[in-house]
Design an enzyme around this catalytic site. Sequence first.
Site, PDB file in Angstrom:
ATOM      1  CE  LYS A 127      -4.181  39.203 -16.210  1.00 55.09           C
ATOM      2  NZ  LYS A 127      -3.563  39.555 -17.513  1.00 55.09           N
ATOM      3  CB  SER A 138      -1.869  36.286 -17.948  1.00 55.48           C
ATOM      4  OG  SER A 138      -1.974  37.634 -18.337  1.00 55.48           O
ATOM      5  CB  SER A 177      -2.353  38.543 -21.350  1.00 56.18           C
ATOM      6  OG  SER A 177      -1.142  37.848 -21.231  1.00 56.18           O
TER       7      SER A 177
END
Length: 538
Positions: free
Chosen positions: A130, A205, A229
């Site tokens: 990520k 996210s 997330s």
Amino acid sequence: MAKSIWKMILAWSFRAAVGILFALFRLFSPRRDDASRKSLPPVGEPLLLLSATQLARKIRRKEVSSVEVVQAYIDRIQEVNPLLNAVVKDRFDSALQEAAQVDKLIEEETDGEEVLEERLPLLGVPLSVKEYFSLQGMPLTTGVVSRQGVVCTVDSPPVALLKRAGAIPLGVTNVPELCMWAESHNRLYGVTNNPYDLERTPGGSSGGEASLIAAAGSVIGIGSDIGGSIRMPCFFSGVFGHKTTPGVVSPDDTYPVCSEMQNGYLSIGPMCRYAEDLLPMLRIMAGPGARALSLNTKVDLKKLRFFTVPDDGGSGVTTPVSKELIDIQKKVVERLEADLGVEVREARFPELRYSFQIWDTYMGLPDKEGKPPRSMAELLGEPGRPVRPLWELLKWTVGKSQHTMAALSVAVFGMCGIFKPSPVFMQQKKEKLQREVEELLGSDGVCLYPSHPRVAPRHHHPLFSPFDLSYTGIFNILGLPVTQCPLGLGEEGLPLGVQVVAGKMQDHLSLEVALYLEKTFGGWRDPGTKKNSRGQRS
């Protein structure tokens, strides 16, 4: 009675307003290109259908080379990323060079497979990261235009530990602006699509990670979770994810940096397609912190106590849980009772209806010195002065803002402190909920809870149902480990799932339940050949 009717009217009015706003937003938003009407190609390469654990074993045994595995994943990313927009920066050339070095190391190894497994358990296995974690040589923008050009010179501790275990990063994946939204969309890289329906979001996210893993463009990945997330994107994208007990995995060398208080609610954890990869990944990522967990303890599911909570009790600001998610959670209960001979008790916690208010209150609490967290407006304005959210919203309407509507909405919401409930009242509700949940779970209990009120929404819809993140966010504030588990596909061919919650430091319990649920409900499904719950091609 009158109060109950009034609450129903308010809830109905809120949902009607949300529907109207969403219709207007779609009407005035830019049209998406023809790619949004396409579908993902099915997985054709058998190597892509093996877990990281299986791939590592085959590589060690020279049944397949690391170069072959890494190349297979590169080919898949190049096939699906034009449709998904999940990978925002790759390092394919470096990855192939590192894979060649792995193959050479294995050829020269003289200590045997067992020694190699103990020293380098993920040797030669591809990894995605990520774009919130530092990965040397890769960007660290978190989707903020003003951070374009920021390049990492170090690795975040969990990334470094995975690399030290032999994993090979392929690149970094998309996030929302500053990782502060439920959809992975920003002005720097654009919007990421859900592999099961390109018109829908994979969440945020960690949405780029979830989308890529679900599309078989990566086998394992790394995410962060301060309000859902990891879990929300894993749910929307039909893969496994684990929110660890906070403090176990280091969040150092990430961006944006949380406040001292917020760090207590932040978790770093693994994301993957196959449940058997969760525990070994967590053991590696935690480093010295793994000693605080009982990851080597054998779990007998028949000796656990099981509970199910069907919803948040009827909050007026969240969407009601859909029938198909209620039904699939009931099916999990039925299978647990039939297969394991256990009793799954239904539990209710009245304080859950305040989940969003509790989460929002605690996210805004000051640290020990009385310093509040930095505002969204401050973070968006770095390295200069804070942005003016209302002015930026005006610029957005004419296409002149460098920020997304979502990021600006978060900034505006942060300005509205006058409309927030009393922190003292919310702290009382949280402490009562904390006591009741911890007493229920103890050290041998697990609880089923909906991951979200609905399956993956269409792009930008989270703007109009922002409080639904409370289904995941409340467990960040409670500090409990949670494993997100896929449960097949629903009527629209979209992933179903459930959260499995355990007591503090009892991560191994929910991870063991994940293995059971994968075996029972089939785990991840190839989005290129997806079928709905009736077995029909969708």
